[in-house]
Scaffold this active site. Structure first.
Site, PDB file in Angstrom:
ATOM      1  N   ASN A  26      45.190  41.698  36.614  1.00 13.88           N
ATOM      2  CA  ASN A  26      44.538  41.045  37.297  1.00 13.88           C
ATOM      3  C   ASN A  26      44.732  39.110  36.175  1.00 13.88           C
ATOM      4  OD1 ASN A  26      42.628  39.494  34.907  1.00 13.88           O
ATOM      5  ND2 ASN A  26      41.909  41.713  35.280  1.00 13.88           N
ATOM      6  N   GLY A  34      42.309  50.729  35.065  1.00 11.97           N
ATOM      7  CA  GLY A  34      43.211  50.992  35.507  1.00 11.97           C
ATOM      8  C   GLY A  34      44.272  50.967  34.847  1.00 11.97           C
ATOM      9  N   ASP A  36      46.228  48.702  33.565  1.00 12.61           N
ATOM     10  CA  ASP A  36      46.501  47.328  32.692  1.00 12.61           C
ATOM     11  C   ASP A  36      45.264  48.448  31.524  1.00 12.61           C
ATOM     12  OD1 ASP A  36      45.855  44.652  32.123  1.00 12.61           O
ATOM     13  OD2 ASP A  36      44.373  44.583  33.255  1.00 12.61           O
ATOM     14  N   GLY A 121      45.227  50.259  43.515  1.00  9.41           N
ATOM     15  CA  GLY A 121      44.283  51.341  43.232  1.00  9.41           C
ATOM     16  C   GLY A 121      43.266  50.081  43.176  1.00  9.41           C
ATOM     17  N   TYR A 123      42.497  47.336  43.660  1.00  4.45           N
ATOM     18  CA  TYR A 123      42.394  46.049  44.497  1.00  4.45           C
ATOM     19  C   TYR A 123      42.774  46.822  45.605  1.00  4.45           C
ATOM     20  CZ  TYR A 123      43.184  42.715  41.069  1.00  4.45           C
ATOM     21  OH  TYR A 123      42.936  41.928  40.025  1.00  4.45           O
TER      22      TYR A 123
HETATM   23  N1  AR6 Z   1      50.586  55.211  34.106  1.00  6.23           N
HETATM   24  C1  AR6 Z   1      51.019  55.129  36.455  1.00  6.23           C
HETATM   25  N2  AR6 Z   1      50.252  54.575  36.959  1.00  6.23           N
HETATM   26  C2  AR6 Z   1      48.652  54.644  37.107  1.00  6.23           C
HETATM   27  C3  AR6 Z   1      47.986  54.664  35.605  1.00  6.23           C
HETATM   28  C4  AR6 Z   1      49.139  54.847  34.137  1.00  6.23           C
HETATM   29  N3  AR6 Z   1      48.334  54.969  33.310  1.00  6.23           N
HETATM   30  N4  AR6 Z   1      46.699  54.600  35.564  1.00  6.23           N
HETATM   31  C5  AR6 Z   1      46.779  53.974  36.844  1.00  6.23           C
HETATM   32  N5  AR6 Z   1      47.529  54.054  37.389  1.00  6.23           N
HETATM   33  P1  AR6 Z   1      44.898  49.850  39.257  1.00  6.23           P
HETATM   34  P2  AR6 Z   1      45.301  47.302  41.251  1.00  6.23           P
HETATM   35  C6  AR6 Z   1      48.088  53.828  39.041  1.00  6.23           C
HETATM   36  O1  AR6 Z   1      43.816  49.997  39.592  1.00  6.23           O
HETATM   37  O2  AR6 Z   1      44.748  47.946  42.327  1.00  6.23           O
HETATM   38  C7  AR6 Z   1      42.596  46.575  36.407  1.00  6.23           C
HETATM   39  O3  AR6 Z   1      41.085  46.319  36.275  1.00  6.23           O
HETATM   40  C8  AR6 Z   1      46.457  53.732  40.111  1.00  6.23           C
HETATM   41  O4  AR6 Z   1      46.176  55.374  40.043  1.00  6.23           O
HETATM   42  O5  AR6 Z   1      45.328  50.224  38.101  1.00  6.23           O
HETATM   43  O6  AR6 Z   1      46.399  46.485  40.866  1.00  6.23           O
HETATM   44  C9  AR6 Z   1      43.335  45.121  36.805  1.00  6.23           C
HETATM   45  O7  AR6 Z   1      42.791  44.500  35.939  1.00  6.23           O
HETATM   46  C10 AR6 Z   1      47.473  53.371  41.159  1.00  6.23           C
HETATM   47  O8  AR6 Z   1      47.806  53.184  41.928  1.00  6.23           O
HETATM   48  O9  AR6 Z   1      45.594  48.534  39.674  1.00  6.23           O
HETATM   49  C11 AR6 Z   1      42.824  44.688  37.860  1.00  6.23           C
HETATM   50  O10 AR6 Z   1      41.504  43.751  37.523  1.00  6.23           O
HETATM   51  C12 AR6 Z   1      48.067  51.819  40.321  1.00  6.23           C
HETATM   52  O11 AR6 Z   1      48.315  52.614  38.935  1.00  6.23           O
HETATM   53  C13 AR6 Z   1      43.126  45.022  38.997  1.00  6.23           C
HETATM   54  O12 AR6 Z   1      42.386  46.606  38.255  1.00  6.23           O
HETATM   55  C14 AR6 Z   1      47.158  51.122  40.652  1.00  6.23           C
HETATM   56  O13 AR6 Z   1      45.464  50.501  40.041  1.00  6.23           O
HETATM   57  C15 AR6 Z   1      44.026  44.997  39.405  1.00  6.23           C
HETATM   58  O14 AR6 Z   1      44.580  46.517  40.646  1.00  6.23           O
END
Ligand code: AR6
Length: 172
Positions: A26, A34, A36, A121, A123
């Site tokens: 973020n 997630g 991050d 995820g 977002y």
């Molecule tokens: N390895 C690979 N992919 C992953 C992993 C992992 N260990 N964990 C989750 N994913 P998201 P966004 C996938 O929510 O939508 C955070 O709080 C997950 O299944 O991580 O860009 C940040 O600080 C999904 O397909 O990221 C921001 O506030 C993808 O990664 C916000 O979330 C992205 O999901 C960003 O949201």
């Protein structure tokens, strides 16, 4: 047109040994849930300390840090758009994320880079569209005079894995 090799795998991105992994962060760059959260946990507290010195990152851009305790060398943090229905420039911003990460990778002599499904995820970006944008943007990236060789699109679940595969298969 890019001559990058693009592959997709289902994996925990924190375990990969590519030169760089991308974090879907973020705009504070100070961690979250997630992928991050997983990256910050695996990299250790030195990552947060380093990120505090950066001062955040606008949506659609990227910033690079060392990977600290992770097996990769670099983390490229990018801030994807929050999905708001599709009329708020989300597609351009998402493409900007992929492009900015590749520009930074090229500037740091990176050969291999792994992307998660940015914005798909928390977002809320529709994953099928997001995967097509990812593939299209990577394919359009000009790799002349860069070290970049290979891009991994990393899915964490079966559904996203099949969408990434479809996007790759459907790409010209
Ligand atoms: N390895 C690979 N992919 C992953 C992993 C992992 N260990 N964990 C989750 N994913 P998201 P966004 C996938 O929510 O939508 C955070 O709080 C997950 O299944 O991580 O860009 C940040 O600080 C999904 O397909 O990221 C921001 O506030 C993808 O990664 C916000 O979330 C992205 O999901 C960003 O949201």
């Amino acid at each position: 047109m890019s001559d990058l090799r693009i592959e997709t795998i289902k994996a925990d991105i924190t375990r990969l040994t590519t030169d760089a992994i991308v974090n879907a962060a973020n705009s504070s760059l100070l961690g979250g849930g997630g992928v991050d959260g997983a990256i910050h946990r695996a990299a250790g507290p030195a990552l947060l300390a380093h990120c505090r010195t950066i001062g955040g990152c606008p949506t659609g851009e990227a910033r690079i840090t060392p990977a600290f305790a992770l097996p990769s060398k670099w983390i490229i943090h990018t801030v994807g758009p929050v999905w708001q229905g599709g009329n708020k420039g989300e597609a351009d911003l998402l493409a900007g994320c992929y492009r900015s990460c590749l520009v930074l990778a090229a500037a740091h002599s990176i050969r291999t880079i792994a992307f998660p499904a940015i914005s798909c995820g928390v977002y809320g970006y529709p994953a099928a569209t997001a995967c097509r944008i990812a593939v299209r943007t990577i394919k359009m990236f000009e790799t002349n005079n860069t070290t970049l060789e290979r891009v991994l699109l990393v899915a964490y679940d079966d559904h996203t894995a099949s969408l990434m595969k479809q996007a790759l298969d459907g790409a010209d």
